[in-house]
Scaffold this active site. Structure first.
Site, PDB file in Angstrom:
ATOM      1  CB  SER A 145      -0.890   0.016   1.245  1.00 49.25           C
ATOM      2  OG  SER A 145      -1.528   1.264   1.402  1.00 49.25           O
ATOM      3  CE1 TYR A 159      -3.920  -2.381   4.892  1.00 46.40           C
ATOM      4  CE2 TYR A 159      -3.213  -0.102   4.600  1.00 46.40           C
ATOM      5  CZ  TYR A 159      -3.642  -1.300   4.067  1.00 46.40           C
ATOM      6  OH  TYR A 159      -3.790  -1.414   2.713  1.00 46.40           O
TER       7      TYR A 159
END
Length: 267
Positions: A145, A159
């Protein structure tokens, strides 16, 4: 463009290839499954929830891969049914962390985000790499990401940290297994408007008493803006994945490709 129709594909490109896509029933994962199946691959996938009506992968295993037991269940099913893998796309990821910043995250939340976004990939790789090495061929693609470089601390810090670790792990794995015939890369998507992301836009619009376009622009602004003026689409990510796991990308190894519409403001 129909969401079930890839942009471009050779219906024979992946013929004979055995593929596992984790998290492949929704969003980007579902688009990747459709794209590789359209290219002729035999695709297995897994998710925590039941297989949605209308989806027909070659194999589906319902499991929570944030747990060791869930990963083992998928590995057994894939090995028994397909006999091994040629391509592994670790797409599963996400977070259910509460808002409130870093201090709102307890050990359980950190452990869950690390298990799902990092350790699930490690466990699947450890299971399937020996077979790829034995056949002197294979491709592994990890979905990271842009948050590994642009962490959103309000709710996504665990995350983001897990995705940063996934990218570093991918690089090290590539250096070890490239000489043994296995290509390993990662991709870093930005804001992709999956069904879940669209639901968030709709909720933000309702809460603010505005329209979806305004809410979507607000989300893009929170990321620092998206130069192309819109979020990405799951099919666009799937097309990148299809290229990177294909023989067309035979010399791309140990790399991370960003697909974010220009969001990350650095070279």
């Amino acid at each position: 463009m129909s969401p079930a129709t890839p942009l471009f594909y050779d219906s024979r490109e992946f013929t004979g290839k055995r593929v596992l896509v984790t998290g492949g029933t929704k969003g980007m994962g579902a688009a990747v499954v459709r794209r590789l199946m359209a290219g002729g691959a035999t695709v297995a996938t897994t998710a925590r929830s039941a297989l949605p009506e209308g989806q027909e992968p070659a194999l589906f295993v319902q499991a929570d891969i944030a747990t060791r037991e869930g990963v083992d269940r998928v590995v057994r099913a894939v090995t028994d049914d397909l006999g091994g893998l040629d391509i592994l796309v670790h797409n599963a990821g996400g977070s259910t962390a509460p808002g409130g910043g870093a201090l709102a995250l307890d050990d359980e939340q950190w452990r869950h985000d690390l298990d799902l976004n990092l350790l699930a990939a490690v466990r699947f790789d450890r299971a399937f790499l020996p077979g790829m090495v034995a056949q002197r061929s294979g491709v592994i693609l990890h979905v990271s990401s842009i948050q590994r470089r642009m962490p959103l601390f309000e709710a996504m810090l665990a995350y983001a940290a897990a995705k940063a670790a996934l990218t570093t792990y991918s690089k090290g794995l590539a250096k070890e297994f490239g000489p043994q015939g296995v290509r390993i890369n990662s991709i870093a998507p930005g804001y992709v408007e999956t069904a879940a992301a669209h639901a968030l836009v709709a909720r933000l619009a309702a809460e603010a008493g505005t329209d979806e376009a305004t809410a979507r622009n607000g989300l893009m602004t929170s990321l620092g803006g998206i130069p192309i003026g819109r979020p990405g689409q799951p099919e666009e990510v799937a097309e990148l994945v299809a290229f990177l796991v294909s023989d067309r990308a035979a010399s791309i190894h140990g790399s991370e490709t960003t697909i974010d519409g220009g969001t990350v403001p650095v070279v």
